[in-house]
Motif scaffolding. Sequence first.
Motif, PDB file in Angstrom:
ATOM      1  N   GLN A  74       0.935  -1.082  -0.098  1.00  0.00           N
ATOM      2  CA  GLN A  74      -0.231   0.194  -0.034  1.00  0.00           C
ATOM      3  C   GLN A  74       0.963   1.180  -0.008  1.00  0.00           C
ATOM      4  OE1 GLN A  74      -3.224   0.150  -0.069  1.00  0.00           O
ATOM      5  NE2 GLN A  74      -3.662  -2.011  -0.409  1.00  0.00           N
ATOM      6  N   LEU A  75       1.912   1.164   0.861  1.00  0.00           N
ATOM      7  CA  LEU A  75       2.834   2.437   1.081  1.00  0.00           C
ATOM      8  C   LEU A  75       3.534   2.631  -0.509  1.00  0.00           C
ATOM      9  CD1 LEU A  75       4.467   4.639   2.223  1.00  0.00           C
ATOM     10  CD2 LEU A  75       6.058   2.570   3.191  1.00  0.00           C
ATOM     11  N   VAL A  76       3.922   1.832  -1.227  1.00  0.00           N
ATOM     12  CA  VAL A  76       4.802   1.989  -2.193  1.00  0.00           C
ATOM     13  C   VAL A  76       3.855   2.360  -3.535  1.00  0.00           C
ATOM     14  CG1 VAL A  76       6.560   0.538  -1.838  1.00  0.00           C
ATOM     15  CG2 VAL A  76       4.767  -0.406  -2.903  1.00  0.00           C
ATOM     16  N   ALA A  77       2.487   1.809  -3.559  1.00  0.00           N
ATOM     17  CA  ALA A  77       1.415   2.415  -4.597  1.00  0.00           C
ATOM     18  C   ALA A  77       1.292   3.852  -4.159  1.00  0.00           C
ATOM     19  CB  ALA A  77       0.472   1.632  -4.204  1.00  0.00           C
ATOM     20  N   ASP A  78       1.378   4.364  -2.903  1.00  0.00           N
ATOM     21  CA  ASP A  78       1.175   5.830  -2.770  1.00  0.00           C
ATOM     22  C   ASP A  78       2.433   6.561  -3.133  1.00  0.00           C
ATOM     23  OD1 ASP A  78      -1.288   5.454  -1.292  1.00  0.00           O
ATOM     24  OD2 ASP A  78      -0.520   5.657   0.648  1.00  0.00           O
TER      25      ASP A  78
END
Length: 276
Positions: A74-78
């Motif tokens: 989720q973090l790297v998608a952001d």
Amino acid sequence: MICQIRGVQYAYRWLQPYNNTLPTMVALHGFTGTSETFVPMFDQKQNYNVLAIDLIGHGQTSVYVHPLRYEIPQLVADLAELMTRLAVSEYFIYGYSMGARVALAWTVLFPEAVAGLIMESGSPGIAAAAERAVRFKQDRRLAIKLMEGTLVEFVDYWQSLPLFSSQNELPETQQMRVREGRLRQIPFGLAMSLVYGGTGKQPSYWGALANIRCPILYVAGEKDRKFQEIGLRMKEIQPTITYQVIPAAGHCIHLEQPRMLLQNINQWIKGIDVTA
């Protein structure tokens, strides 16, 4: 500066005025750190832009959001979306420790824009599911300890870990700056980072190493045998990795030997063809 992505406000800073004719490096800090940790190392102008980001739960980035937003995918998608919002189409990713794990996941999951990956004292995670489960329980217990005690007690514990023992040789003023930065964090953010973004929760990226096509630089400190060994194991799987050991440094190389680390990074970047 702040950019809101899917309800999370990400704080970021350019460490020198942005120049769209130069390539960009994204710098990702470690656990209990912030974007500020890279300011001393990049105190002089480089031949590339440096974008330092506060990771979720740290610094000025959102803390009180759904815990699942702390998960690495989720973090790297952001973060990839942040670069799209900033209109930076290609970039290097440089991460330290937790930030190196995030940087590797970013490279695996969103490889198109990544010109190169720099890992300082990082890991692809834990390969065996049973070992990950054990580590997850350890991370959860540590998070509970953090929430039930005081931040001072947790920082005392964290700084006493053998992994950071070489930092005791730093000048006292420098040690105090690091400590003060840790004490400015919010316990809930650190706890969620441990449980949902920690090594026990993170997917293993060992199996993805062989498929990475961008150049990779892996650096470990001379006094950090654990991460030297991890780097060598990574190079066995992906022989194109440039593997370097920085003398007179422990786990946090950019704190203990910033000039030497920067020289190695810059020399490596010189050999890579990248557009701005």
